[in-house]
Motif scaffolding. Structure first.
Motif, mmCIF file in Angstrom:
data_model
loop_
_atom_site.group_PDB
_atom_site.id
_atom_site.type_symbol
_atom_site.label_atom_id
_atom_site.label_comp_id
_atom_site.label_asym_id
_atom_site.label_seq_id
_atom_site.Cartn_x
_atom_site.Cartn_y
_atom_site.Cartn_z
ATOM 1 N N MET A 49 0.824 -1.208 0.000
ATOM 2 C CA MET A 49 0.000 0.000 0.000
ATOM 3 C C MET A 49 0.860 1.262 0.000
ATOM 4 O O MET A 49 0.480 2.285 -0.568
ATOM 5 C CB MET A 49 -0.930 -0.023 1.211
ATOM 6 N N ILE A 50 2.018 1.204 0.625
ATOM 7 C CA ILE A 50 2.895 2.367 0.726
ATOM 8 C C ILE A 50 3.297 2.910 -0.644
ATOM 9 O O ILE A 50 3.240 4.129 -0.875
ATOM 10 C CB ILE A 50 4.123 2.030 1.598
ATOM 11 N N PRO A 51 3.700 2.074 -1.606
ATOM 12 C CA PRO A 51 4.048 2.626 -2.921
ATOM 13 C C PRO A 51 2.894 3.340 -3.607
ATOM 14 O O PRO A 51 3.118 4.310 -4.345
ATOM 15 C CB PRO A 51 4.484 1.384 -3.715
ATOM 16 N N VAL A 52 1.665 2.891 -3.380
ATOM 17 C CA VAL A 52 0.520 3.573 -3.986
ATOM 18 C C VAL A 52 0.279 4.914 -3.294
ATOM 19 O O VAL A 52 -0.041 5.912 -3.947
ATOM 20 C CB VAL A 52 -0.734 2.693 -3.949
ATOM 21 N N GLU A 53 0.426 4.961 -1.966
ATOM 22 C CA GLU A 53 0.307 6.240 -1.260
ATOM 23 C C GLU A 53 1.329 7.236 -1.782
ATOM 24 O O GLU A 53 1.010 8.418 -2.001
ATOM 25 C CB GLU A 53 0.501 6.019 0.241
ATOM 26 N N ALA A 54 2.560 6.777 -1.998
ATOM 27 C CA ALA A 54 3.594 7.669 -2.527
ATOM 28 C C ALA A 54 3.204 8.196 -3.906
ATOM 29 O O ALA A 54 3.334 9.401 -4.192
ATOM 30 C CB ALA A 54 4.929 6.925 -2.595
ATOM 31 N N GLN A 55 2.707 7.319 -4.764
ATOM 32 C CA GLN A 55 2.317 7.743 -6.111
ATOM 33 C C GLN A 55 1.134 8.720 -6.061
ATOM 34 O O GLN A 55 1.032 9.603 -6.918
ATOM 35 C CB GLN A 55 1.979 6.518 -6.957
ATOM 36 N N ALA A 56 0.259 8.564 -5.074
ATOM 37 C CA ALA A 56 -0.845 9.518 -4.921
ATOM 38 C C ALA A 56 -0.324 10.922 -4.654
ATOM 39 O O ALA A 56 -1.020 11.911 -4.915
ATOM 40 C CB ALA A 56 -1.770 9.078 -3.792
ATOM 41 N N CYS A 57 0.901 11.031 -4.154
ATOM 42 C CA CYS A 57 1.539 12.323 -3.915
ATOM 43 C C CYS A 57 2.394 12.769 -5.102
ATOM 44 O O CYS A 57 3.122 13.761 -5.004
ATOM 45 C CB CYS A 57 2.410 12.244 -2.660
ATOM 46 N N GLY A 58 2.325 12.014 -6.203
ATOM 47 C CA GLY A 58 3.140 12.347 -7.365
ATOM 48 C C GLY A 58 4.582 11.907 -7.236
ATOM 49 O O GLY A 58 5.435 12.321 -8.024
ATOM 50 N N THR A 59 4.868 11.065 -6.242
ATOM 51 C CA THR A 59 6.235 10.611 -5.976
ATOM 52 C C THR A 59 6.489 9.273 -6.653
ATOM 53 O O THR A 59 5.757 8.306 -6.401
ATOM 54 C CB THR A 59 6.468 10.470 -4.457
ATOM 55 N N PRO A 60 7.491 9.180 -7.508
ATOM 56 C CA PRO A 60 7.771 7.904 -8.179
ATOM 57 C C PRO A 60 8.347 6.877 -7.216
ATOM 58 O O PRO A 60 8.856 7.217 -6.138
ATOM 59 C CB PRO A 60 8.793 8.292 -9.252
ATOM 60 N N VAL A 61 8.271 5.617 -7.631
ATOM 61 C CA VAL A 61 8.721 4.496 -6.806
ATOM 62 C C VAL A 61 9.872 3.790 -7.504
ATOM 63 O O VAL A 61 9.808 3.516 -8.711
ATOM 64 C CB VAL A 61 7.572 3.498 -6.568
ATOM 65 N N ILE A 62 10.914 3.502 -6.758
ATOM 66 C CA ILE A 62 12.003 2.658 -7.250
ATOM 67 C C ILE A 62 12.002 1.415 -6.371
ATOM 68 O O ILE A 62 12.271 1.489 -5.170
ATOM 69 C CB ILE A 62 13.357 3.385 -7.184
ATOM 70 N N GLY A 63 11.626 0.292 -6.963
ATOM 71 C CA GLY A 63 11.437 -0.900 -6.150
ATOM 72 C C GLY A 63 11.882 -2.163 -6.843
ATOM 73 O O GLY A 63 12.461 -2.144 -7.935
ATOM 74 N N MET A 64 11.571 -3.277 -6.182
ATOM 75 C CA MET A 64 11.960 -4.592 -6.671
ATOM 76 C C MET A 64 10.927 -5.095 -7.679
ATOM 77 O O MET A 64 9.722 -4.972 -7.457
ATOM 78 C CB MET A 64 12.083 -5.568 -5.498
ATOM 79 N N ALA A 65 11.395 -5.670 -8.747
ATOM 80 C CA ALA A 65 10.520 -6.144 -9.825
ATOM 81 C C ALA A 65 9.918 -7.495 -9.474
ATOM 82 O O ALA A 65 10.101 -8.489 -10.180
ATOM 83 C CB ALA A 65 11.305 -6.223 -11.131
#
Length: 377
Positions: free
Chosen positions: A296-312
Motif C-alpha cells: 500500500m505504501i508505494p501507492v500512497e507515494a504515487q498519490a503524492c506524485g512521488t515515483p517508486v524505485i522498487g523490486m521487480a
C-alpha cells in the motif's frame, strides 16, 4: 508510522446485508499495518456487523473500534505471533457460539478457517492478504523460520486446507496472492486491490507541494525482508540523503549501519499521518526494494506524485508502471537502483497521481460491495 483506525470512507451502500446477521473477522489487530485498514474498510460496508479479532495490540482503541477479542487475548501467547500460530485453528473454531448468516474474513494466517455457522446456510467469503507465509513460504521474510514451527508446519498446512473447505469464495489483494491461493489451496480467487486514501495523500497543503524533493524515502516496518539496509546502500550510491520512517526490531542495527555510511541518513519513528504525507511530497523517490504481497505504501507515494524505485517482484508489478510512475529492478545490488534514481527527471507527477487513483477507497468499496452481494445475495 501509525495505522489509521477509520478508513475515512463513507460507503455508498450503508445497508449492505442489513437484513442478515454478519461477522467480519480478522487476525490480530496491530498498531501498524495495512491489513487492519482493509479490515476496517470492509467493516465500513456493513456497519451492523460484529467485528471479531484474535486480539488487539496494546494502544489500539479496541472499544472505540468495536473490536470483540478472542480468549487468546487473555493469554501470554498474544505477545508472540509465531508461538501463537499453532493454536489459531483451534481459536477460530472456539471463537463464539453465535451463528451468523454471512461471515467475511480478512486473513493473512488462519482467519479464513473460522466457522461461525452451518456451512449449508452460512455464506463465508474470505479476503486474503496472503496465505500464511509462516507456514507456506517460511523463507519469504525470515519470520516463519522459528525452530518451534518447523515440526508442525506440515500439519498446519494440511489443517489450513482441510479447515477452509467451507469457504464459498475468495478474493485476493493482488495477482501475486491470487497465484498463491491457486498454488497452495487449489482455489480460484478474484482480485480486489486494497483501498488507498488517494484523495488525502494527493491533497497536500500548497507549501508541501512545492518542496524541493531533495531526498530519498524509505518507509515501513523495520524488519529484515523490507531491506532497509539496501536502501542505505542505494542512497550512498546515489549521493542523496535518505529518510527512514517507521519502526521495528531492526532499529538498532539500521542506526549502526547508517552511522557507518557515507550517506546522510535521518530516522523518523512512527510519523503521524500528516507528517507521513509531507514526507511523501518532499521525496524525490520512494525506495521499496522488497517482495511484497501488494504494497500500500508505494501507492500512497504515487498519490503524492512521488515515483517508486522498487523490486521487480510481487505487488509492485501491478502498482508501478515501468518508466511512467517509477522503475523496477531485480536483485539486491544497490547500483541499478541508484542508477534508476538519476533517470527520474522526465516523469510527470500528474501522470503518477492519475495512476494511483485507480486504487482508490471508492473503487475498493464498489468492487467489494458487488463481490459480497453476488456471493452472499
Amino acid at each position: 508510522m501509525t495505522v489509521y483506525y477509520t478508513s475515512g470512507h463513507q460507503p455508498a451502500h450503508q445497508g449492505l446485508l442489513a437484513d442478515r446477521k454478519v461477522a467480519v473477522v480478522h487476525e490480530w489487530f496491530g498498531s501498524t499495518g495495512g491489513s487492519e485498514a482493509v479490515f476496517l474498510a470492509i467493516a465500513d460496508l456493513m456497519p451492523h456487523a460484529q467485528r471479531l479479532v484474535l486480539w488487539a495490540d496494546e494502544g489500539v482503541p479496541a472499544d472505540e473500534l468495536h473490536l470483540r477479542q478472542s480468549w487468546l487475548s487473555k493469554t501470554p501467547l498474544r505477545n508472540s505471533k509465531a508461538l501463537s500460530l499453532p493454536t489459531m485453528p483451534l481459536v477460530w473454531r472456539t471463537l463464539t457460539n453465535e451463528k451468523f448468516d454471512v461471515v467475511v474474513s480478512s486473513s493473512h494466517a488462519f482467519a479464513h478457517t473460522v466457522k461461525l455457522g452451518d456451512p449449508e446456510h452460512t455464506k463465508h467469503l474470505s479476503y486474503i492478504h496472503s496465505p500464511a507465509r509462516y507456514i507456506w513460504s517460511p523463507d519469504f521474510d525470515g519470520r516463519g523460520s522459528h525452530p518451534l514451527l518447523k515440526l508442525p508446519r506440515s500439519v498446519l498446512q494440511q489443517a489450513d486446507v482441510r479447515l477452509s473447505k467451507h469457504v464459498h469464495a475468495y478474493a485476493a489483494n493482488s495477482r501475486e496472492v491470487q497465484g498463491r491461493i491457486k498454488r497452495f489451496w487449489k482455489r480460484d480467487a478474484v482480485v480486489i486491490n486494497p483501498p488507498i486514501e488517494v484523495g488525502y495523500f494527493g491533497d497536500a497543503p500548497v507549501h508541501q507541494q512545492h518542496q524541493n524533493r531533495d531526498y530519498l524515502l524509505g518507509l515501513g516496518r523495520w524488519i529484515p525482508y523490507k531491506n532497509f539496509d539496501l536502501m542505505i546502500g542505494i542512497a550512498e550510491a546515489a549521493g542523496l540523503p535518505l529518510i527512514i520512517a517507521g519502526s521495528g526490531p531492526e532499529e538498532e542495527r539500521l542506526r549502526k549501519l547508517a552511522a557507518g555510511s557515507r550517506a546522510q541518513v535521518h530516522f523518523e519513528v512512527r510519523p503521524e499521518r500528516d507528517r507521513l504525507r509531507e514526507l511523501y511530497w518532499g521525496a524525490r523517490a520512494l525506495l521499496f526494494p522488497a517482495h511484497e504481497d501488494f504494497g500500500m505504501i508505494p501507492v500512497e507515494a504515487q498519490a503524492c506524485g512521488t515515483p517508486v524505485i522498487g523490486m521487480a517482484r510481487g505487488g509492485l508489478l501491478e502498482t508501478v508502471l515501468e518508466g511512467e510512475t517509477g522503475f523496477l529492478v531485480d536483485g539486491l545490488d544497490p547500483g541499478p537502483y541508484a542508477a534508476a534514481v538519476h533517470r527520474l527527471g522526465g516523469m510527470s507527477p500528474d501522470r503518477i497521481r492519475a495512476h494511483a487513483a485507480e486504487f482508490s477507497a471508492d473503487r475498493f468499496a464498489e468492487r467489494m460491495t458487488h463481490w459480497i452481494g453476488d456471493v452472499a445475495g
